[in-house]
Design an enzyme around this catalytic site. Structure first.
Site, mmCIF file in Angstrom:
data_model
loop_
_atom_site.group_PDB
_atom_site.id
_atom_site.type_symbol
_atom_site.label_atom_id
_atom_site.label_comp_id
_atom_site.label_asym_id
_atom_site.label_seq_id
_atom_site.Cartn_x
_atom_site.Cartn_y
_atom_site.Cartn_z
ATOM 1 N N ASN A 127 5.338 7.870 6.493
ATOM 2 C CA ASN A 127 3.970 7.354 6.386
ATOM 3 C C ASN A 127 2.955 8.462 6.640
ATOM 4 O O ASN A 127 3.192 9.385 7.422
ATOM 5 C CB ASN A 127 3.736 6.137 7.297
ATOM 6 C CG ASN A 127 4.023 6.386 8.765
ATOM 7 O OD1 ASN A 127 4.856 7.203 9.111
ATOM 8 N ND2 ASN A 127 3.331 5.661 9.628
ATOM 9 N N GLU B 38 -1.073 8.597 7.423
ATOM 10 C CA GLU B 38 -2.287 7.828 7.711
ATOM 11 C C GLU B 38 -3.525 8.631 7.349
ATOM 12 O O GLU B 38 -3.442 9.804 6.961
ATOM 13 C CB GLU B 38 -2.278 7.403 9.187
ATOM 14 C CG GLU B 38 -1.085 6.494 9.478
ATOM 15 C CD GLU B 38 -1.069 5.900 10.871
ATOM 16 O OE1 GLU B 38 -1.811 6.381 11.755
ATOM 17 O OE2 GLU B 38 -0.292 4.935 11.068
ATOM 18 N N CYS C 133 2.093 4.078 3.209
ATOM 19 C CA CYS C 133 3.346 3.724 3.869
ATOM 20 C C CYS C 133 4.438 4.724 3.450
ATOM 21 O O CYS C 133 4.326 5.373 2.396
ATOM 22 C CB CYS C 133 3.786 2.318 3.464
ATOM 23 S SG CYS C 133 2.944 0.994 4.353
ATOM 24 N N GLU D 18 7.146 4.132 2.153
ATOM 25 C CA GLU D 18 7.728 3.738 0.861
ATOM 26 C C GLU D 18 6.934 4.316 -0.314
ATOM 27 O O GLU D 18 7.491 4.519 -1.395
ATOM 28 C CB GLU D 18 7.772 2.213 0.750
ATOM 29 C CG GLU D 18 8.743 1.544 1.715
ATOM 30 C CD GLU D 18 8.162 1.275 3.109
ATOM 31 O OE1 GLU D 18 7.136 1.889 3.464
ATOM 32 O OE2 GLU D 18 8.738 0.440 3.823
ATOM 33 N N CYS E 20 7.064 -3.529 4.957
ATOM 34 C CA CYS E 20 5.950 -4.486 4.926
ATOM 35 C C CYS E 20 5.936 -5.217 3.585
ATOM 36 O O CYS E 20 6.616 -4.828 2.628
ATOM 37 C CB CYS E 20 4.625 -3.768 5.178
ATOM 38 S SG CYS E 20 4.021 -2.803 3.775
ATOM 39 N N CYS F 198 5.129 -3.212 0.496
ATOM 40 C CA CYS F 198 6.182 -2.280 0.099
ATOM 41 C C CYS F 198 7.412 -2.999 -0.443
ATOM 42 O O CYS F 198 8.162 -2.425 -1.226
ATOM 43 C CB CYS F 198 6.502 -1.340 1.251
ATOM 44 S SG CYS F 198 5.136 -0.181 1.504
HETATM 45 N N1 THU Z 1 4.283 1.423 7.680
HETATM 46 C C1 THU Z 1 5.112 1.995 6.746
HETATM 47 O O1 THU Z 1 5.067 3.209 6.527
HETATM 48 N N2 THU Z 1 5.964 1.201 6.068
HETATM 49 C C2 THU Z 1 6.152 -0.129 6.308
HETATM 50 O O2 THU Z 1 6.889 -0.785 5.585
HETATM 51 C C3 THU Z 1 5.496 -0.741 7.482
HETATM 52 C C4 THU Z 1 4.280 -0.004 7.955
HETATM 53 C C5 THU Z 1 3.335 2.285 8.395
HETATM 54 C C6 THU Z 1 1.909 2.147 7.950
HETATM 55 C C7 THU Z 1 1.151 2.615 9.174
HETATM 56 O O3 THU Z 1 1.005 4.020 9.109
HETATM 57 C C8 THU Z 1 2.055 2.275 10.332
HETATM 58 O O4 THU Z 1 3.328 1.973 9.780
HETATM 59 C C9 THU Z 1 1.594 1.064 11.152
HETATM 60 O O5 THU Z 1 1.372 -0.034 10.337
#
Ligand code: THU
Length: 129
Positions: A44, A46, A55, A57, A88, A91
């Site tokens: 991920n 941000e 994310c 993914e 999530c 994703c």
């Molecule tokens: N996140 C992911 O990278 N993938 C997921 O499937 C769940 C959430 C990340 C996004 C964000 O940077 C952090 O987790 C908290 O939500």
């Protein structure tokens, strides 16, 4: 051919180490195999504009296309403790379109198909109507 889930999970853990998550502090790594056996991964990333966050993914799917395309057959994602987590909702949608019909996911409750984690998915076929 049997899939080495431990190895895939380790690749997800290694990807997680590259995460850029200064805002949530929640690092995620994802790894998957493509039909041709290729391993792709992502972490991920941000952003100060929180909603712009990518994310793990997203990077993984980008790498899939960047390295030749095809579809994913096996997928796992992990948190900062290298524990298996669920992708999530958004994703799961990404995985649905970029996975084979019988894409397998390693989840905290064991192996699940994409149909089980995203029932009645909206997909490309819906746009034909
Ligand atoms: N996140 C992911 O990278 N993938 C997921 O499937 C769940 C959430 C990340 C996004 C964000 O940077 C952090 O987790 C908290 O939500």
């Amino acid at each position: 051919m049997a899939v080495d889930w431990d190895q895939l999970r380790e690749a997800a853990g290694d990807a997680m180490e590259r995460a850029y998550a200064p805002y949530s502090g929640y690092r995620v790594g994802a790894a998957a195999l493509a039909e041709d056996g290729r391993l792709v991964a992502g972490c991920n990333v941000e952003n100060a504009g929180y909603g712009v966050t990518l994310c793990a993914e997203c990077g993984l799917v980008s790498q899939l296309h960047l390295t030749g395309g095809g579809h994913l057959t096996h997928f796992v994602c992990v948190n900062g403790e290298r524990e298996v987590i669920m992708p999530c909702g958004r994703c799961r949608q990404l995985l649905s379109e970029n996975g084979t019909r019988d894409l397998q996911l390693l989840t905290p409750e064991g192996l699940r198909s994409i149909d089980e984690v995203l029932p009645q998915a909206f997909g490309p076929a819906d746009l034909q109507h």
